[in-house]
Design an enzyme around this catalytic site. Structure first.
Site, PDB file in Angstrom:
ATOM      1  N   CYS A  39       0.644  -1.264  -0.022  1.00 41.28           N
ATOM      2  CA  CYS A  39       0.004  -0.110  -0.153  1.00 41.28           C
ATOM      3  C   CYS A  39       0.901   1.357   0.043  1.00 41.28           C
ATOM      4  CB  CYS A  39      -0.946   0.086   1.223  1.00 41.28           C
ATOM      5  SG  CYS A  39      -2.096   1.140   1.144  1.00 41.28           S
ATOM      6  N   CYS A  40       1.857   1.408   0.958  1.00 43.24           N
ATOM      7  CA  CYS A  40       2.742   2.331   0.939  1.00 43.24           C
ATOM      8  C   CYS A  40       3.651   2.578  -0.374  1.00 43.24           C
ATOM      9  CB  CYS A  40       3.630   2.245   1.993  1.00 43.24           C
ATOM     10  SG  CYS A  40       2.827   2.920   3.659  1.00 43.24           S
ATOM     11  N   CYS A  61      -1.302   8.382   7.224  1.00 36.77           N
ATOM     12  CA  CYS A  61      -2.719   7.985   6.786  1.00 36.77           C
ATOM     13  C   CYS A  61      -3.401   7.629   8.202  1.00 36.77           C
ATOM     14  CB  CYS A  61      -2.796   7.006   5.646  1.00 36.77           C
ATOM     15  SG  CYS A  61      -1.751   7.296   4.190  1.00 36.77           S
ATOM     16  N   CYS A 114      -3.673   4.030   9.482  1.00 38.05           N
ATOM     17  CA  CYS A 114      -2.122   3.847  10.096  1.00 38.05           C
ATOM     18  C   CYS A 114      -1.685   4.428  10.965  1.00 38.05           C
ATOM     19  CB  CYS A 114      -1.310   3.598   8.843  1.00 38.05           C
ATOM     20  SG  CYS A 114      -1.946   2.340   7.659  1.00 38.05           S
ATOM     21  N   CYS A 151       7.528   4.242   5.367  1.00 38.33           N
ATOM     22  CA  CYS A 151       6.517   3.814   4.375  1.00 38.33           C
ATOM     23  C   CYS A 151       7.589   3.693   3.086  1.00 38.33           C
ATOM     24  CB  CYS A 151       5.854   5.229   3.996  1.00 38.33           C
ATOM     25  SG  CYS A 151       6.920   6.553   3.507  1.00 38.33           S
TER      26      CYS A 151
HETATM   27  S1  SF4 Z   1       0.283   4.701   5.688  1.00 41.70           S
HETATM   28 FE1  SF4 Z   1      -1.363   3.010   5.281  1.00 41.70          FE
HETATM   29  S2  SF4 Z   1      -2.916   3.767   4.220  1.00 41.70           S
HETATM   30 FE2  SF4 Z   1      -0.946   5.204   3.866  1.00 41.70          FE
HETATM   31  S3  SF4 Z   1      -0.286   4.293   2.230  1.00 41.70           S
HETATM   32 FE3  SF4 Z   1       0.828   3.315   3.835  1.00 41.70          FE
HETATM   33  S4  SF4 Z   1      -0.179   1.486   4.386  1.00 41.70           S
HETATM   34 FE4  SF4 Z   1      -1.417   2.672   2.710  1.00 41.70          FE
END
Ligand code: SF4
Length: 238
Positions: free
Chosen positions: A114-115, A198, A201, A225
């Site tokens: 996701c990151c 985010c 998280c 991240c």
């Molecule tokens: S902080 Fe969480 S929601 Fe944001 S990009 Fe990374 S995993 Fe995804």
């Protein structure tokens, strides 16, 4: 590596320099890098307190210095509002966001992926599109366990200098600078957050580690991240 800073024992500098000396050192690093890279020096502004210090320092060096913000669909509303206001005041800040579809709740099932999609790839895009030769970050070596081994000037990607001008600052000194210069910050700090990311998280904790509230409950807890750890110069296009 081009700018002429002598790499010192970072951990010693954290304790040996006083606040005013750290401010002068940070300004000197940005000034020297700006003299060398000119418009190809760009500040990465994450909208957090550390980025707001670096953005303010950079503007003291030259009001012409550009910046970029990487945002995601999961940023808290307060952060989105703060970003809109900041960009309205500073149109030289460019916003990057990956809006491609991703699996639902990827932040739970695979936060690294996701990151990678939502943060690292837009950062690569910013560096490519803004023709960045030197990017400036608000990374600090006292933030947590994953941030102890960085240097003020790095070349993690060949040909791309990374400048961390407030690497040796304590959290207290960040707040000291922001207060002294009356710099606006994200209102979420007033609720008790110490490190912002985010919404799914990022949590408030009483843990002494400043980044302990990040990715709680996952293998990434208190971690990164990826923008500070993964290659940023690639041929990949999003
Ligand atoms: S902080 Fe969480 S929601 Fe944001 S990009 Fe990374 S995993 Fe995804």
């Amino acid at each position: 590596m081009s700018i002429s800073v002598v790499q010192k024992d970072v951990k010693a500098l954290v304790e040996d320099l006083n606040f005013a000396e750290k401010v002068e050192r940070a300004l000197g690093l940005i000034r020297e890098a700006y003299e060398e890279f000119g418009d190809r020096l760009v500040v990465a502004n994450s909208l957090g307190k550390d980025s707001m210090v670096v953005w303010h320092l950079a503007k003291r060096v030259s009001p012409d210095i550009r910046g970029f913000i990487v945002t995601t669909r999961f940023k808290p509303q307060e952060t989105k509002d703060f970003m809109r206001k900041l960009v309205a005041e500073h149109p030289e800040l460019q916003v990057y966001e990956n809006s491609q579809p991703i699996p639902e709740r990827l932040y739970e099932t695979d936060p690294d992926r996701c990151c990678e999609l939502l943060k690292v790839e837009p950062t690569r895009q910013a560096i490519r599109e803004m023709d960045v030769a030197c990017w400036v970050t608000g990374l600090r070596c006292t933030e947590g366990r994953t941030r102890t081994d960085f240097q003020e000037v790095e070349e993690r990607d060949k040909g791309l200098i990374k400048l961390n001008p407030i690497l040796i600052w304590h959290e207290r000194e960040v707040w000291q600078y922001l207060a002294l210069h009356d710099v606006a910050v994200n209102p979420l700090y007033g609720e008790g957050y110490r490190s912002l990311g985010c919404a799914p998280c990022t949590h408030i904790t009483a843990d002494p580690d400043e980044r302990a509230g990040r990715w709680i409950g996952t293998s990434k807890c208190g971690g990164e991240c990826g923008i500070h750890t993964k290659p940023l110069v690639t041929d990949y296009q999003i």
